[in-house]
Design a protein around this motif. Structure first.
Motif, PDB file in Angstrom:
ATOM      1  N   PHE A  41       4.981  17.141   8.733  1.00 58.00           N
ATOM      2  CA  PHE A  41       6.317  17.522   8.291  1.00 58.00           C
ATOM      3  C   PHE A  41       6.654  18.874   8.910  1.00 58.00           C
ATOM      4  O   PHE A  41       5.829  19.795   8.910  1.00 58.00           O
ATOM      5  CB  PHE A  41       6.386  17.593   6.771  1.00 58.00           C
ATOM      6  N   PRO A  42       7.876  19.051   9.439  1.00 57.00           N
ATOM      7  CA  PRO A  42       8.177  20.230  10.267  1.00 57.00           C
ATOM      8  C   PRO A  42       8.345  21.540   9.506  1.00 57.00           C
ATOM      9  O   PRO A  42       8.380  22.594  10.123  1.00 57.00           O
ATOM     10  CB  PRO A  42       9.483  19.838  10.963  1.00 57.00           C
ATOM     11  N   LEU A  43       8.476  21.505   8.170  1.00 55.00           N
ATOM     12  CA  LEU A  43       8.763  22.723   7.424  1.00 55.00           C
ATOM     13  C   LEU A  43       7.634  23.071   6.473  1.00 55.00           C
ATOM     14  O   LEU A  43       6.856  22.215   6.058  1.00 55.00           O
ATOM     15  CB  LEU A  43      10.055  22.556   6.607  1.00 55.00           C
ATOM     16  N   SER A  44       7.568  24.359   6.110  1.00 57.68           N
ATOM     17  CA  SER A  44       6.704  24.814   5.034  1.00 57.68           C
ATOM     18  C   SER A  44       7.556  24.934   3.783  1.00 57.68           C
ATOM     19  O   SER A  44       8.712  25.337   3.840  1.00 57.68           O
ATOM     20  CB  SER A  44       6.077  26.169   5.379  1.00 57.68           C
ATOM     21  N   LEU A  45       6.971  24.601   2.645  1.00 59.06           N
ATOM     22  CA  LEU A  45       7.721  24.608   1.399  1.00 59.06           C
ATOM     23  C   LEU A  45       8.069  26.030   0.982  1.00 59.06           C
ATOM     24  O   LEU A  45       7.196  26.901   0.909  1.00 59.06           O
ATOM     25  CB  LEU A  45       6.908  23.933   0.298  1.00 59.06           C
ATOM     26  N   SER A  46       9.347  26.279   0.717  1.00 58.01           N
ATOM     27  CA  SER A  46       9.778  27.587   0.226  1.00 58.01           C
ATOM     28  C   SER A  46      11.134  27.437  -0.457  1.00 58.01           C
ATOM     29  O   SER A  46      11.876  26.484  -0.216  1.00 58.01           O
ATOM     30  CB  SER A  46       9.865  28.608   1.366  1.00 58.01           C
ATOM     31  N   PHE A  47      11.443  28.411  -1.327  1.00 61.81           N
ATOM     32  CA  PHE A  47      12.661  28.368  -2.124  1.00 61.81           C
ATOM     33  C   PHE A  47      13.382  29.702  -2.041  1.00 61.81           C
ATOM     34  O   PHE A  47      12.800  30.728  -1.670  1.00 61.81           O
ATOM     35  CB  PHE A  47      12.336  28.056  -3.589  1.00 61.81           C
ATOM     36  N   SER A  48      14.650  29.668  -2.451  1.00 67.96           N
ATOM     37  CA  SER A  48      15.438  30.887  -2.508  1.00 67.96           C
ATOM     38  C   SER A  48      15.035  31.703  -3.733  1.00 67.96           C
ATOM     39  O   SER A  48      14.584  31.158  -4.747  1.00 67.96           O
ATOM     40  CB  SER A  48      16.928  30.540  -2.577  1.00 67.96           C
ATOM     41  N   SER A  96       0.384  24.087  -3.329  1.00 70.38           N
ATOM     42  CA  SER A  96       1.823  23.915  -3.128  1.00 70.38           C
ATOM     43  C   SER A  96       2.108  23.573  -1.667  1.00 70.38           C
ATOM     44  O   SER A  96       1.455  24.087  -0.760  1.00 70.38           O
ATOM     45  CB  SER A  96       2.571  25.196  -3.510  1.00 70.38           C
ATOM     46  N   GLY A  97       3.080  22.705  -1.451  1.00 71.73           N
ATOM     47  CA  GLY A  97       3.442  22.337  -0.086  1.00 71.73           C
ATOM     48  C   GLY A  97       4.205  21.033  -0.053  1.00 71.73           C
ATOM     49  O   GLY A  97       4.492  20.422  -1.089  1.00 71.73           O
ATOM     50  N   TYR A  98       4.557  20.617   1.162  1.00 68.87           N
ATOM     51  CA  TYR A  98       5.202  19.325   1.355  1.00 68.87           C
ATOM     52  C   TYR A  98       4.130  18.257   1.533  1.00 68.87           C
ATOM     53  O   TYR A  98       3.282  18.349   2.428  1.00 68.87           O
ATOM     54  CB  TYR A  98       6.113  19.337   2.585  1.00 68.87           C
ATOM     55  N   TYR A  99       4.187  17.246   0.680  1.00 67.42           N
ATOM     56  CA  TYR A  99       3.324  16.081   0.796  1.00 67.42           C
ATOM     57  C   TYR A  99       4.188  14.910   1.245  1.00 67.42           C
ATOM     58  O   TYR A  99       5.408  14.934   1.078  1.00 67.42           O
ATOM     59  CB  TYR A  99       2.634  15.781  -0.524  1.00 67.42           C
ATOM     60  N   GLN A 100       3.555  13.903   1.797  1.00 66.55           N
ATOM     61  CA  GLN A 100       4.315  12.759   2.291  1.00 66.55           C
ATOM     62  C   GLN A 100       3.807  11.466   1.662  1.00 66.55           C
ATOM     63  O   GLN A 100       2.592  11.227   1.604  1.00 66.55           O
ATOM     64  CB  GLN A 100       4.221  12.664   3.815  1.00 66.55           C
ATOM     65  N   LEU A 101       4.756  10.659   1.174  1.00 66.11           N
ATOM     66  CA  LEU A 101       4.442   9.316   0.720  1.00 66.11           C
ATOM     67  C   LEU A 101       4.647   8.351   1.878  1.00 66.11           C
ATOM     68  O   LEU A 101       5.670   8.402   2.559  1.00 66.11           O
ATOM     69  CB  LEU A 101       5.356   8.908  -0.440  1.00 66.11           C
ATOM     70  N   ARG A 102       3.673   7.486   2.085  1.00 64.63           N
ATOM     71  CA  ARG A 102       3.802   6.470   3.123  1.00 64.63           C
ATOM     72  C   ARG A 102       3.515   5.107   2.495  1.00 64.63           C
ATOM     73  O   ARG A 102       2.538   4.951   1.757  1.00 64.63           O
ATOM     74  CB  ARG A 102       2.833   6.728   4.279  1.00 64.63           C
ATOM     75  N   TYR A 110       0.853  -1.187   0.000  1.00 63.40           N
ATOM     76  CA  TYR A 110       0.000   0.000   0.000  1.00 63.40           C
ATOM     77  C   TYR A 110       0.890   1.238   0.000  1.00 63.40           C
ATOM     78  O   TYR A 110       1.912   1.282   0.688  1.00 63.40           O
ATOM     79  CB  TYR A 110      -0.887   0.015   1.246  1.00 63.40           C
ATOM     80  N   LEU A 111       0.471   2.227  -0.758  1.00 64.23           N
ATOM     81  CA  LEU A 111       1.173   3.502  -0.770  1.00 64.23           C
ATOM     82  C   LEU A 111       0.146   4.617  -0.666  1.00 64.23           C
ATOM     83  O   LEU A 111      -0.878   4.597  -1.359  1.00 64.23           O
ATOM     84  CB  LEU A 111       2.011   3.661  -2.034  1.00 64.23           C
ATOM     85  N   GLU A 112       0.407   5.573   0.207  1.00 63.77           N
ATOM     86  CA  GLU A 112      -0.528   6.675   0.450  1.00 63.77           C
ATOM     87  C   GLU A 112       0.163   8.005   0.207  1.00 63.77           C
ATOM     88  O   GLU A 112       1.370   8.147   0.427  1.00 63.77           O
ATOM     89  CB  GLU A 112      -1.040   6.624   1.893  1.00 63.77           C
ATOM     90  N   LEU A 113      -0.626   8.968  -0.209  1.00 62.11           N
ATOM     91  CA  LEU A 113      -0.168  10.349  -0.320  1.00 62.11           C
ATOM     92  C   LEU A 113      -0.921  11.173   0.719  1.00 62.11           C
ATOM     93  O   LEU A 113      -2.147  11.210   0.709  1.00 62.11           O
ATOM     94  CB  LEU A 113      -0.428  10.899  -1.726  1.00 62.11           C
ATOM     95  N   TRP A 114      -0.172  11.827   1.607  1.00 61.30           N
ATOM     96  CA  TRP A 114      -0.747  12.645   2.673  1.00 61.30           C
ATOM     97  C   TRP A 114      -0.434  14.112   2.384  1.00 61.30           C
ATOM     98  O   TRP A 114       0.668  14.454   1.969  1.00 61.30           O
ATOM     99  CB  TRP A 114      -0.185  12.242   4.026  1.00 61.30           C
ATOM    100  N   GLY A 115      -1.431  14.973   2.629  1.00 59.19           N
ATOM    101  CA  GLY A 115      -1.285  16.384   2.332  1.00 59.19           C
ATOM    102  C   GLY A 115      -0.629  17.163   3.452  1.00 59.19           C
ATOM    103  O   GLY A 115      -0.426  16.653   4.566  1.00 59.19           O
TER     104      GLY A 115
END
Length: 581
Positions: free
Chosen positions: A333-340, A101-107, A66-71
């Protein structure tokens, strides 16, 4: 000793393993993704490895993963269920265009792993950008920016140590700098620690190099996807309670039967059906705790299940199916997505390539559905088929009397019965036939005869005795509606009918093809140039892969992950530069 001793019990046609002895087989999952950063509307391509944690060997134990995508909000977005072949699978997941936009997690995990801790599940953060949203930027004036040690970080349990012997993966590109629309040759060589050739199973991706998000290290040597290829300190670790059976033969459906006063009911007869014009029906007996188990056939996509249970007298009982998703929620996830700010130009190039590719996606198909096996009726092929549009319409009972001579309607002691005439034996079969409507069993002949015949397109009849799931059936009569899903008939109230996700259909990656002319008549600006998940190096440890660059210039990462049958893992990353001529 690495095997669990099983007591195999034949119960309703299904071999139910009951855990009898130690040691406990401990599984773990590793997922190689083709990239670290994705745009909404793109596919995540993945190679999944399932190994035993004690020796890191690919395991044939579980047949399903099983593979899940979490928002970013901590809610599940999607779940995939897919078959494993020798502990490996090649899968893909399409990202919805409306995701933020953001960090998603695969489990990822197996059903057997649900008996342990959710900390042992594979967990991987992925950066997802929506091109229609503003690029998230961080304030570069802030000193001492936090840093996460790995570009893609998969936390390992404290009980694991990463001391496995490495596998050397030597990668050479010819050429390392080339023009758009040209061929590139990749030579791969897998070696053990002594430099001897060692065959391995390999997955390879070639993707446009993406910016490093805020908080992630830019040190390439710290990118280590083998964090999950680790030995447990205690290989005979076992959980206190084994609740979930492993999926040894494919998809497993389980649940509990409840009787009066909402208590678990043992020895109930449980029916499972997959509605459709091609029927699939299974039977099982609930155990002493009211538990039942079914192995499903290899079906793909989203469908429905109908499950119901009766006691020995035919009285109705309540059925509850087990959930198919792990109860534990992954940590945020501890961070918010951002770039330089310096990364904005490269991100805009990714956006532009994606927009061009999307505009021409009808002309250039980047993926196609893999063929799947058509379902087969559980009873084989019907002996006779009647299309009711070829006849004068009667009620169902009159249809049996006037048209379908193999089916006889009997009225005895206030009950209505169906019997099947066996034309080969020239005799009436004694028992009840299997009565189906769109593959759903009906146990009451009166309910079957009450169906409006104008909703029925076809009737299939099997007029001989047959055996299925340890049961003898005296023939079969199958009513098929025009829709073929059972929606046109009312099911008894005690039938549990619900949507069910079978195996997720696979998709094949179609590589870039060399254009007939130097300029691309149909622009191909894909950000993923090549994905090949099932490369095997030969006895000399060598393999050769070829691909073509697209119309998009830039730097691309050629990323390889390898695993041998002896549990040795390795990886390497090289940079390919594509320029305009």
């Amino acid at each position: 000793m690495r095997m669990i001793i099983f007591l195999l019990m034949v119960w309703g046609g299904f071999l139910v393993p009951e855990m009898m002895a130690q040691p406990y087989i401990r599984e773990k999952v590793f997922v190689h993704t083709d990239r670290d950063l994705y745009l909404t509307g793109e596919k995540i391509r993945m190679k999944v490895y399932v190994t035993d944690a004690a020796f890191n060997h690919p395991t044939p134990f579980s047949k399903v993963a099983y593979l899940e995508l979490w928002g970013p909000d901590g809610l599940p977005i999607e779940q995939l269920r897919f078959p494993l072949f020798d502990g490996k699978a090649d899968i893909s997941l399409l990202l919805d265009r409306n995701l933020h936009s953001g960090y998603y997690q695969l489990r990822a995990y197996t059903r057997w792993m649900l008996n342990g801790s959710a900390e042992d599940f594979f967990l991987l953060p992925l950066a997802v950008l929506n091109p229609e949203e503003e690029i998230p930027l961080f304030d570069e004036s802030v000193e001492n920016l936090p840093e996460i040690p790995n570009r893609i970080k998969a936390e390992a349990s404290d009980s694991l140590v990463c001391d496995i012997d490495p596998l050397a993966v030597v990668l050479s590109l010819s050429p390392e700098k080339t023009a758009v629309g040209t061929r590139v040759v990749v030579n791969i060589h897998t070696l053990d620690v002594n430099g001897n050739p060692l065959p391995a199973n390999i997955s390879l991706s070639v993707a446009k190099k993406s910016p490093i998000p805020f908080g992630f290290s830019e040190k390439e040597e710290e990118w280590n996807p083998l964090d999950r290829f680790c030995r447990p300190v205690n290989p005979v670790y076992a959980p206190e309670k084994l609740t979930f059976l492993p999926e040894l033969f494919g998809m497993l459906v389980s649940g509990t039967v409840f009787g009066p006063e909402n208590k678990a009911y043992s020895e109930a007869e449980v029916y499972l059906a997959i509605p459709g014009k091609i029927p699939h029906v299974k039977w099982a007996l609930a155990d002493s705790k009211g538990r039942f188990y079914f192995n499903l056939p290899d079906r793909y996509g989203v469908g429905e299940l109908v499950v119901f249970a009766t006691d020995s007298s035919g009285s109705h009982l309540r059925v509850k199916l087990d959930p198919v998703i792990a109860a534990a929620v992954p940590p945020p996830f501890p961070l918010s997505l951002s770039f330089s700010q310096k990364d904005t130009q490269l991100l805009k190039e990714l956006f532009l390539n994606h927009q061009i590719q999307t505009a021409y996606e009808d002309e250039i198909s980047v993926s196609k559905d893999l063929p799947t096996k058509p379902p087969i009726p559980f009873y084989g092929i019907a002996e006779r088929t009647y299309r009711l549009d070829d006849y004068t319409r009667f009620s169902i009972e009159e249809t049996f009397i006037e048209i379908i001579y193999q089916v006889h309607v009997l009225h005895r002691e206030g009950k209505t019965l169906l019997r099947i005439y066996d034309q080969y034996a020239d005799a009436m079969l004694e028992g009840d036939p299997m009565m189906l409507v769109d593959g759903i069993p009906f146990l009451n002949a009166e309910n079957l005869l009450a169906i409006n015949s104008r909703k029925i397109e076809q009737v299939d009849v099997l007029s001989t005795r047959y055996f299925s799931d340890n049961r003898f059936m005296d023939g079969m009569v199958h009513l098929i509606t025009y829709e073929g899903r059972g929606d046109a008939v009312k099911l008894p109230d005690h039938y549990l009918r619900q949507n069910y996700s079978f195996y997720t259909p696979g998709s094949a990656f179609i590589p870039v093809t060399l254009p007939e002319t130097p300029d691309f008549s149909v622009p191909d600006f894909r950000n993923l140039l090549h994905w090949e998940p099932n490369i095997v190096t030969d006895s000399a440890g060598k393999a050769r892969v070829e691909f073509y660059t697209s119309a998009a210039a830039g730097k691309y990462e050629v990323r390889v992950v390898a695993l041998t049958s002896d549990g040795l893992g390795g990886k390497t990353v090289k940079t390919l530069e594509v320029v305009y001529p």
